[in-house]
Design a protein around this motif. Structure first.
Motif, PDB file in Angstrom:
ATOM      1  N   GLY A   1       0.763  -1.237   0.000  1.00 58.08           N
ATOM      2  CA  GLY A   1       0.000   0.000   0.000  1.00 58.08           C
ATOM      3  C   GLY A   1       0.791   1.281   0.000  1.00 58.08           C
ATOM      4  O   GLY A   1       0.216   2.360   0.119  1.00 58.08           O
ATOM      5  N   ALA A   2       2.115   1.202  -0.135  1.00 56.30           N
ATOM      6  CA  ALA A   2       2.899   2.429  -0.203  1.00 56.30           C
ATOM      7  C   ALA A   2       2.656   3.115  -1.545  1.00 56.30           C
ATOM      8  O   ALA A   2       2.421   2.444  -2.555  1.00 56.30           O
ATOM      9  CB  ALA A   2       4.374   2.115  -0.042  1.00 56.30           C
ATOM     10  N   THR A   3       2.693   4.445  -1.543  1.00 57.04           N
ATOM     11  CA  THR A   3       2.636   5.139  -2.828  1.00 57.04           C
ATOM     12  C   THR A   3       3.992   4.990  -3.498  1.00 57.04           C
ATOM     13  O   THR A   3       4.963   4.526  -2.893  1.00 57.04           O
ATOM     14  CB  THR A   3       2.323   6.634  -2.641  1.00 57.04           C
ATOM     15  OG1 THR A   3       3.394   7.216  -1.889  1.00 57.04           O
ATOM     16  CG2 THR A   3       1.018   6.834  -1.902  1.00 57.04           C
ATOM     17  N   ARG A   4       4.067   5.403  -4.767  1.00 59.26           N
ATOM     18  CA  ARG A   4       5.334   5.239  -5.486  1.00 59.26           C
ATOM     19  C   ARG A   4       6.429   6.075  -4.853  1.00 59.26           C
ATOM     20  O   ARG A   4       7.573   5.640  -4.750  1.00 59.26           O
ATOM     21  CB  ARG A   4       5.150   5.619  -6.951  1.00 59.26           C
ATOM     22  CG  ARG A   4       4.384   4.560  -7.702  1.00 59.26           C
ATOM     23  CD  ARG A   4       3.947   5.112  -8.999  1.00 59.26           C
ATOM     24  NE  ARG A   4       4.763   4.589 -10.094  1.00 59.26           N
ATOM     25  CZ  ARG A   4       4.551   4.915 -11.360  1.00 59.26           C
ATOM     26  NH1 ARG A   4       3.593   5.763 -11.668  1.00 59.26           N
ATOM     27  NH2 ARG A   4       5.298   4.407 -12.303  1.00 59.26           N
ATOM     28  N   TRP A   5       6.077   7.315  -4.459  1.00 63.40           N
ATOM     29  CA  TRP A   5       7.108   8.156  -3.842  1.00 63.40           C
ATOM     30  C   TRP A   5       7.569   7.557  -2.521  1.00 63.40           C
ATOM     31  O   TRP A   5       8.758   7.543  -2.211  1.00 63.40           O
ATOM     32  CB  TRP A   5       6.616   9.589  -3.642  1.00 63.40           C
ATOM     33  CG  TRP A   5       7.633  10.385  -2.891  1.00 63.40           C
ATOM     34  CD1 TRP A   5       7.545  10.805  -1.606  1.00 63.40           C
ATOM     35  CD2 TRP A   5       8.920  10.777  -3.357  1.00 63.40           C
ATOM     36  NE1 TRP A   5       8.691  11.452  -1.240  1.00 63.40           N
ATOM     37  CE2 TRP A   5       9.553  11.448  -2.300  1.00 63.40           C
ATOM     38  CE3 TRP A   5       9.600  10.628  -4.572  1.00 63.40           C
ATOM     39  CZ2 TRP A   5      10.836  11.982  -2.406  1.00 63.40           C
ATOM     40  CZ3 TRP A   5      10.884  11.152  -4.685  1.00 63.40           C
ATOM     41  CH2 TRP A   5      11.480  11.810  -3.620  1.00 63.40           C
ATOM     42  N   GLU A   6       6.610   7.006  -1.732  1.00 62.23           N
ATOM     43  CA  GLU A   6       7.001   6.370  -0.469  1.00 62.23           C
ATOM     44  C   GLU A   6       7.925   5.192  -0.721  1.00 62.23           C
ATOM     45  O   GLU A   6       8.872   4.949   0.026  1.00 62.23           O
ATOM     46  CB  GLU A   6       5.756   5.923   0.298  1.00 62.23           C
ATOM     47  CG  GLU A   6       5.041   7.074   0.973  1.00 62.23           C
ATOM     48  CD  GLU A   6       3.650   6.697   1.441  1.00 62.23           C
ATOM     49  OE1 GLU A   6       3.051   7.485   2.169  1.00 62.23           O
ATOM     50  OE2 GLU A   6       3.155   5.615   1.059  1.00 62.23           O
ATOM     51  N   THR A   7       7.632   4.446  -1.795  1.00 63.51           N
ATOM     52  CA  THR A   7       8.504   3.329  -2.155  1.00 63.51           C
ATOM     53  C   THR A   7       9.913   3.825  -2.458  1.00 63.51           C
ATOM     54  O   THR A   7      10.906   3.260  -1.993  1.00 63.51           O
ATOM     55  CB  THR A   7       7.936   2.593  -3.379  1.00 63.51           C
ATOM     56  OG1 THR A   7       6.604   2.221  -3.101  1.00 63.51           O
ATOM     57  CG2 THR A   7       8.776   1.380  -3.713  1.00 63.51           C
ATOM     58  N   ILE A   8       9.970   4.904  -3.238  1.00 61.89           N
ATOM     59  CA  ILE A   8      11.282   5.456  -3.590  1.00 61.89           C
ATOM     60  C   ILE A   8      11.996   5.965  -2.341  1.00 61.89           C
ATOM     61  O   ILE A   8      13.153   5.659  -2.099  1.00 61.89           O
ATOM     62  CB  ILE A   8      11.111   6.602  -4.613  1.00 61.89           C
ATOM     63  CG1 ILE A   8      10.615   6.035  -5.945  1.00 61.89           C
ATOM     64  CG2 ILE A   8      12.405   7.361  -4.800  1.00 61.89           C
ATOM     65  CD1 ILE A   8      10.057   7.072  -6.879  1.00 61.89           C
ATOM     66  N   ARG A   9      11.257   6.703  -1.530  1.00 60.94           N
ATOM     67  CA  ARG A   9      11.835   7.367  -0.376  1.00 60.94           C
ATOM     68  C   ARG A   9      12.292   6.363   0.696  1.00 60.94           C
ATOM     69  O   ARG A   9      13.368   6.471   1.245  1.00 60.94           O
ATOM     70  CB  ARG A   9      10.759   8.310   0.192  1.00 60.94           C
ATOM     71  CG  ARG A   9      11.048   9.006   1.485  1.00 60.94           C
ATOM     72  CD  ARG A   9      11.887  10.235   1.257  1.00 60.94           C
ATOM     73  NE  ARG A   9      12.318  10.783   2.526  1.00 60.94           N
ATOM     74  CZ  ARG A   9      13.221  10.214   3.314  1.00 60.94           C
ATOM     75  NH1 ARG A   9      13.762   9.075   2.959  1.00 60.94           N
ATOM     76  NH2 ARG A   9      13.566  10.779   4.453  1.00 60.94           N
ATOM     77  N   ARG A  10      11.450   5.342   0.964  1.00 62.52           N
ATOM     78  CA  ARG A  10      11.731   4.461   2.097  1.00 62.52           C
ATOM     79  C   ARG A  10      12.449   3.185   1.697  1.00 62.52           C
ATOM     80  O   ARG A  10      13.149   2.590   2.506  1.00 62.52           O
ATOM     81  CB  ARG A  10      10.407   4.064   2.780  1.00 62.52           C
ATOM     82  CG  ARG A  10       9.612   5.211   3.311  1.00 62.52           C
ATOM     83  CD  ARG A  10      10.172   5.642   4.669  1.00 62.52           C
ATOM     84  NE  ARG A  10       9.825   7.035   4.944  1.00 62.52           N
ATOM     85  CZ  ARG A  10       8.655   7.428   5.380  1.00 62.52           C
ATOM     86  NH1 ARG A  10       7.709   6.555   5.609  1.00 62.52           N
ATOM     87  NH2 ARG A  10       8.429   8.700   5.604  1.00 62.52           N
ATOM     88  N   VAL A  11      12.233   2.740   0.456  1.00 61.05           N
ATOM     89  CA  VAL A  11      12.810   1.452   0.061  1.00 61.05           C
ATOM     90  C   VAL A  11      14.010   1.631  -0.859  1.00 61.05           C
ATOM     91  O   VAL A  11      15.076   1.071  -0.627  1.00 61.05           O
ATOM     92  CB  VAL A  11      11.752   0.558  -0.631  1.00 61.05           C
ATOM     93  CG1 VAL A  11      12.365  -0.761  -1.037  1.00 61.05           C
ATOM     94  CG2 VAL A  11      10.570   0.361   0.285  1.00 61.05           C
ATOM     95  N   LEU A  12      13.830   2.427  -1.914  1.00 63.48           N
ATOM     96  CA  LEU A  12      14.892   2.523  -2.924  1.00 63.48           C
ATOM     97  C   LEU A  12      16.035   3.432  -2.475  1.00 63.48           C
ATOM     98  O   LEU A  12      17.200   3.069  -2.579  1.00 63.48           O
ATOM     99  CB  LEU A  12      14.327   3.017  -4.260  1.00 63.48           C
ATOM    100  CG  LEU A  12      13.232   2.135  -4.866  1.00 63.48           C
ATOM    101  CD1 LEU A  12      12.843   2.653  -6.227  1.00 63.48           C
ATOM    102  CD2 LEU A  12      13.708   0.708  -4.972  1.00 63.48           C
ATOM    103  N   LEU A  13      15.687   4.616  -1.965  1.00 65.44           N
ATOM    104  CA  LEU A  13      16.749   5.568  -1.618  1.00 65.44           C
ATOM    105  C   LEU A  13      17.765   5.015  -0.629  1.00 65.44           C
ATOM    106  O   LEU A  13      18.973   5.173  -0.827  1.00 65.44           O
ATOM    107  CB  LEU A  13      16.152   6.883  -1.104  1.00 65.44           C
ATOM    108  CG  LEU A  13      15.807   7.919  -2.185  1.00 65.44           C
ATOM    109  CD1 LEU A  13      15.293   9.201  -1.547  1.00 65.44           C
ATOM    110  CD2 LEU A  13      17.001   8.222  -3.073  1.00 65.44           C
ATOM    111  N   PRO A  14      17.325   4.342   0.450  1.00 62.89           N
ATOM    112  CA  PRO A  14      18.333   3.767   1.360  1.00 62.89           C
ATOM    113  C   PRO A  14      19.252   2.784   0.649  1.00 62.89           C
ATOM    114  O   PRO A  14      20.451   2.727   0.935  1.00 62.89           O
ATOM    115  CB  PRO A  14      17.484   3.051   2.423  1.00 62.89           C
ATOM    116  CG  PRO A  14      16.170   3.725   2.373  1.00 62.89           C
ATOM    117  CD  PRO A  14      15.967   4.150   0.963  1.00 62.89           C
ATOM    118  N   GLN A  15      18.696   2.036  -0.308  1.00 64.44           N
ATOM    119  CA  GLN A  15      19.503   1.085  -1.077  1.00 64.44           C
ATOM    120  C   GLN A  15      20.572   1.767  -1.922  1.00 64.44           C
ATOM    121  O   GLN A  15      21.683   1.290  -2.035  1.00 64.44           O
ATOM    122  CB  GLN A  15      18.584   0.290  -2.026  1.00 64.44           C
ATOM    123  CG  GLN A  15      17.746  -0.744  -1.362  1.00 64.44           C
ATOM    124  CD  GLN A  15      18.496  -2.050  -1.263  1.00 64.44           C
ATOM    125  OE1 GLN A  15      19.180  -2.419  -2.189  1.00 64.44           O
ATOM    126  NE2 GLN A  15      18.363  -2.715  -0.141  1.00 64.44           N
TER     127      GLN A  15
END
Lengths: 287, 322
Positions: free
Chosen positions: B216-230
């Motif tokens: 249920g994350a939005t795309r920006w939340e996915t980028i911000r919380r999942v992708l960016l740390p990676q």
């Protein structure tokens, strides 16, 4: 399905999307602004005389003449440097991919190439010039070509390395299975198959070379004559732009803008030409 | 059908001879290629040692800290302090990179995560052309567009709104300034940073995105919380790479930055970066003793800093491209 009410999360999502598209538009506008400025300011002084004549007496005070010396000089410099760079870049890229693949040596050489890519051309220029002093050589077309080749080598090699890496292994393996030596695979399979990419890499390096000013500033010298010998100094377009802008005469500065336009046109023709050529050559590869 | 045993033996021997000669060619070429391949490593060493050797007269004469932190630049009196040039380079680089980072990362994320095939196809030539434009043309544009813009618009506005803050105060209202150099540099390094960040985002497995989107994350939340740390180390490496490109840029910066040997205190002060120092003075400094060594020392400082930047960035990026 009921539409969810707008909440903070969706608002942020929307804001970020707008920010991203806005950034892309800004980048595109910057490019537009650059090309617009160069065209609008360069076009009025871009006459046939500019591209067909070498500077006459008093050219830098606004008298007659053109920058043919610089256009030809730049073409000679970049062509020579690109040819010289190919002689080294192609063997390195082939050796990295066919003989070394991903071993420690290959990693080290790739690191070295990346580092060389990052070295500013002014450092190559200063190094080249100090070497010339030690060897007692004067600024010349040949010296400019050699230093420019150093600037182009890492760009060309890494680009070639990258295209060869992307080539599927099976064709090369089939040739090896039939008893070809690695050299034969490199020459008869890899080069023909990656020719479009190799051409792109070569033209990329050419474009970089022809626009570079700092590397040829000390090494190639500058002259109003059209270059006739490898041992003589030669003019180049980036330096022609630079020197003409440095004069206090408005007419000469106007011609500097026109020279910048000529350089931009050459670089864009090379850039788009390489894409067109690569697409044409793509037909002759085995899919 | 019975084969002629003698002929057959001869053919085999011939084939054998051919095979051996092909092998020999292969071995021979392998050795030649190997030598050519290690040339780049040798080249770095040669450039480093060459510059070190030629700048030795000045390095042995003055303590290194005096050269780095000395503020006086009076070659005719034998005073060589690089401080104002080093600070000038750092200012221009920081402003350029600072201006470039936000839009570059946003564009790279957009191209990697949101854009469809058509937008990407449209964006690629824009970035290619930006990368292809020669530095001197950027310089001309800076001279014609950026310097007047800074002089007539950004400068006065900044003075009126933020003039109380030294960083934004206008003391030298010519337009030839750190800010003008920074703006030109920012656009020059844009294609490089975008390309590297885009590549890094493409290395993240699609599953990670799907998992995040599925809960249920939005795309920006996915980028911000999942992708960016990676991808954070990679983004920092991309920025370092851009910074090192900006650090060594010569002709474009030289044309818009004013070239006054001073420590800039405001965005609107002129500066004199190291590459500009070398480009402006090298070649006609033979009459002053040690001047030649001093300029090569400047080139050496530039080279060492950029080598460190590049090696760090490349090693970090290697981890992604496996």
């Amino acid at each position: 399905m009921r539409r969810q009410p707008w909440n903070r999360r969706h608002l942020i999502e929307r804001i970020m999307q707008i920010a991203m598209i806005g950034s892309l538009v800004i980048v595109a506008l910057c490019l537009g602004a650059i090309l617009w400025t160069i065209i609008v300011r360069g076009l009025p002084s871009l006459t046939w005389q500019m591209i067909s004549q070498a500077p006459k007496g008093g050219f830098y005070m606004g008298k007659a003449g053109g920058v043919l010396n610089a256009i030809l000089g730049s073409l000679y410099l970049a062509t020579g440097a690109t040819a010289l760079a190919i002689v080294f870049a192609l063997p390195i890229a082939l050796y990295l991919q066919t003989y070394l693949a991903t071993s420690g040596w290959a990693q080290l050489v790739r690191l070295a190439l990346d580092v060389l890519w990052g070295i500013p051309s002014i450092v190559y220029g200063a190094f080249g010039f100090t070497l010339m002093i030690v060897l007692g050589v004067r600024a010349s077309l040949l010296a400019g070509i050699i230093v420019l080749a150093l600037v182009e080598l890492p760009i060309m090699t890494r680009a070639m390395d990258e295209v060869i890496r992307r080539l599927p292994r099976d064709l090369a393996q089939a040739a090896l299975a039939l008893g070809s030596t690695k050299l034969e695979v490199a020459l008869r399979v890899i080069i023909p198959q990656t020719l479009p990419g190799i051409v792109t890499a070569v033209l990329l390096a050419f474009g970089r070379g022809i626009g570079d000013a700092a590397a040829v500033l000390f090494t190639a010298g500058y002259t109003d004559r059209i270059p006739t010998s490898l041992m003589r100094p030669t003019a180049s377009l980036p330096l022609a732009v630079f020197f003409q802008l440095g004069t206090p005469y408005p007419e000469v500065r106007e011609r500097g803008y026109a020279s910048a336009l000529i350089l931009t046109i050459i670089v864009l023709v090379v850039s788009f030409g390489s894409r067109w050529l690569a697409a044409r050559l793509q037909r002759y590869t085995v899919k | 059908m019975a084969q002629n045993p003698i002929q057959s033996a001869a053919t085999t021997r011939n084939q054998h001879v051919v095979a051996v000669s092909r092998q020999r060619t292969d071995t021979w070429v392998r050795h030649v290629f190997f030598v050519i391949t290690i040339l780049p490593i040798g080249l770095i060493a040669v450039v480093l040692i060459g510059l070190l050797y030629r700048s030795w007269p000045i390095l042995s004469r003055y303590p290194f800290t005096d050269l780095l932190f000395g503020i006086d630049w009076k070659p005719s009196e034998g005073r060589f302090g690089f401080y104002s040039f080093i600070v000038g380079t750092v200012w221009v680089t920081v402003v350029g990179v600072g201006l470039a980072i936000p839009p570059c990362i946003l564009v790279a994320i957009y191209l990697a995560e949101y854009a469809g095939a058509r937008t990407r196809l449209l964006a690629k030539p824009i970035l290619d052309v930006l990368a292809a434009i020669p530095p001197v043309v950027y310089g001309v544009w800076g001279l014609l567009a950026v310097v007047p813009l800074v002089e007539t618009m950004i400068g006065p506005w900044s003075q009126r709104l933020l003039g109380f803050w030294g960083l934004f105060a206008v003391q030298q209202p010519t337009g030839f300034s750190v800010l003008a150099g920074g703006i030109v540099l920012a656009i020059m390094i844009t294609p490089l940073i975008i390309a590297v960040v885009f590549e890094i985002f493409n290395t993240v497995p699609v599953d990670l995105r799907n998992a995040s989107l599925a809960v249920g994350a939005t795309r920006w939340e996915t980028i911000r919380r999942v992708l960016l740390p990676q991808v954070m180390p990679g983004i920092i490496a991309a920025i370092v790479l851009g910074a090192s490109r900006a650090f060594g840029e010569t002709i474009a910066v030289l044309m818009v930055v004013g070239n006054i040997a001073q420590v800039p205190h405001s965005l609107f002060d002129a500066a004199y970066p190291l590459p500009a120092l070398i480009a402006n003075n090298y070649g006609d400094m033979m009459s002053i003793p040690l001047y030649d060594a001093a300029l090569l020392c400047a080139a050496l400082i530039l080279l060492v800093i950029i080598l460190l930047f590049n090696i760090m960035a490349t090693i970090v990026l290697k981890r992604f491209v496996k």
